[in-house]
Enzyme design. Sequence first.
Site, short mmCIF file in Angstrom:
data_model
loop_
_atom_site.label_atom_id
_atom_site.label_comp_id
_atom_site.label_asym_id
_atom_site.label_seq_id
_atom_site.Cartn_x
_atom_site.Cartn_y
_atom_site.Cartn_z
N HIS A 184 38.12 36.29 50.15
CA HIS A 184 38.74 37.31 48.98
C HIS A 184 40.26 37.26 48.97
CE1 HIS A 184 40.10 40.03 52.04
NE2 HIS A 184 40.79 40.41 51.48
C1 UD1 Z 1 42.98 44.09 48.02
C2 UD1 Z 1 44.37 44.17 49.00
C3 UD1 Z 1 44.12 43.08 50.31
C4 UD1 Z 1 42.81 43.61 50.99
C5 UD1 Z 1 41.50 43.61 49.75
C6 UD1 Z 1 40.33 44.23 50.54
C7 UD1 Z 1 46.56 44.03 48.01
C8 UD1 Z 1 47.76 43.22 47.42
N1 UD1 Z 1 45.65 43.38 48.53
O1 UD1 Z 1 42.87 42.55 47.60
O2 UD1 Z 1 44.96 43.36 51.25
O3 UD1 Z 1 42.39 42.85 52.03
O4 UD1 Z 1 41.78 44.58 48.98
O5 UD1 Z 1 39.33 44.02 49.49
O6 UD1 Z 1 46.57 45.00 47.84
N2 UD1 Z 1 38.02 44.07 41.50
C9 UD1 Z 1 37.00 44.45 41.02
N3 UD1 Z 1 36.35 45.65 41.35
C10 UD1 Z 1 36.96 46.50 42.29
C11 UD1 Z 1 38.14 45.97 42.78
C12 UD1 Z 1 38.95 44.67 42.30
O7 UD1 Z 1 36.44 43.74 40.13
O8 UD1 Z 1 36.40 47.43 42.61
C13 UD1 Z 1 38.62 43.04 41.12
C14 UD1 Z 1 39.50 42.81 39.78
O9 UD1 Z 1 39.24 42.02 39.02
C15 UD1 Z 1 40.73 42.49 40.47
C16 UD1 Z 1 40.64 41.86 41.62
O10 UD1 Z 1 39.26 42.01 42.06
O11 UD1 Z 1 41.95 42.21 39.74
C17 UD1 Z 1 41.58 41.89 42.74
O12 UD1 Z 1 41.76 43.18 43.24
P1 UD1 Z 1 43.02 43.72 43.84
O13 UD1 Z 1 42.78 45.22 44.17
O14 UD1 Z 1 44.20 43.27 43.26
O15 UD1 Z 1 43.16 42.78 45.31
P2 UD1 Z 1 41.96 42.46 46.46
O16 UD1 Z 1 41.87 41.26 46.02
O17 UD1 Z 1 40.92 43.40 46.32
#
Ligand code: UD1
Length: 351
Positions: A205
């Site tokens: 991820h």
């Molecule tokens: C975040 C943390 C990372 C942690 C990870 C655990 C930051 C910078 N990164 O990364 O350190 O290891 O969480 O999972 O804070 N999305 C969904 N549904 C959700 C959540 C996210 O569809 O419930 C998708 C969205 O398209 C989003 C992407 O995942 O843009 C990334 O989510 P984001 O919260 O930006 O960061 P993570 O990759 O989850």
Amino acid sequence: MRVVTVVGARPQFIKAAVVSNALRDAGISEEIVHTGQHYDANMSAVFFDELDIPAPTHNLEVGSGSHAAQTGAMMMGLESFLGSHSRPDWVLVYGDTNSTIAAAIVASKMDLPVAHVEAGLRSFNLRMPEEINRIVTDRLSTLLFCPTQTAVDHLDREGMQHGIHLTGDVMLDATRTYSRRAAERVSLKSLTKLEKDTFYLGTIHRAENTDNPARLASILQAFSDLEAPIVLPLHPRTRSKLDLSSIGTSIQLIEPVSYLSMLTLISSSIKVLTDSGGLQKEAIWLGKPCVTLRDETEWTETLAGGWNQVTGADSDAILSAVKANPEGEAPQFGEAPEGSASSEIVQLLSG
Ligand code: UD1
């Protein structure tokens, strides 16, 4: 005493679960603010239900966005929440996500003391958003709860002198507490048709892998070339970057899983291949060798005896690491000096 806890992303729910329980046992009042960074039911609600975390008092419902948009929206929401409620004694933050840095900046500018669980972690790679979040949050925190001596040493080298405590790792508390529950409540059959010890477990991820098509393709190539199938619970970030039709049949894609399910998958796997921080540790604590799909690890204790091997995204390097077997017993790390990390943290918050 009143604590406001700010969480938002999956690993924070797990860490907060054990500390919340310890706060409750000590009779300390806690309000949980959820930033809404993770919002899908299987990325958020399932953790609150399964781990008995008190429901958040407030959800900022920030959702996805660029780093600035997401962090900025969290900061505005947190400023408004903290400004309209009575002053807490501590604002408690976890780990290294955008939710962590947002809370640390807002609270410290409002002159509210910040306590940081999982302080002092460093990858020394400033291209990782998490590394920026760690450095800023540590600098702004009054109490810094370090999971390991390595973390204490990092803060020491950065010249930080006050409020640093070696508490042990709350993730070790969580692994111990919830493994028992997982064994009682989750059957492997409900997660995969594969038998115990016949599959690898993978997760991907990190932005450095998902947002770089060459790295992602190389990791998936290695996964396809393994001599046994690999179960891959897919983070939504990764799913959005993949052409699912091109995935080989030896890669078994499943939806993101709950914490108890993840513990069951780890203990039933042959080895773990991951770019997650937490999963590297959980693998070793549960006696499974790990291959880390990154160019460095913050958790250097896991490397002893080759139990964790850092390969980056190169498919040959991944495959030869998978073939290598570790030496000796799995390394022990993250133990609290006394009792458990969560009880140590509650004691320090209580002053
Ligand atoms: C975040 C943390 C990372 C942690 C990870 C655990 C930051 C910078 N990164 O990364 O350190 O290891 O969480 O999972 O804070 N999305 C969904 N549904 C959700 C959540 C996210 O569809 O419930 C998708 C969205 O398209 C989003 C992407 O995942 O843009 C990334 O989510 P984001 O919260 O930006 O960061 P993570 O990759 O989850």
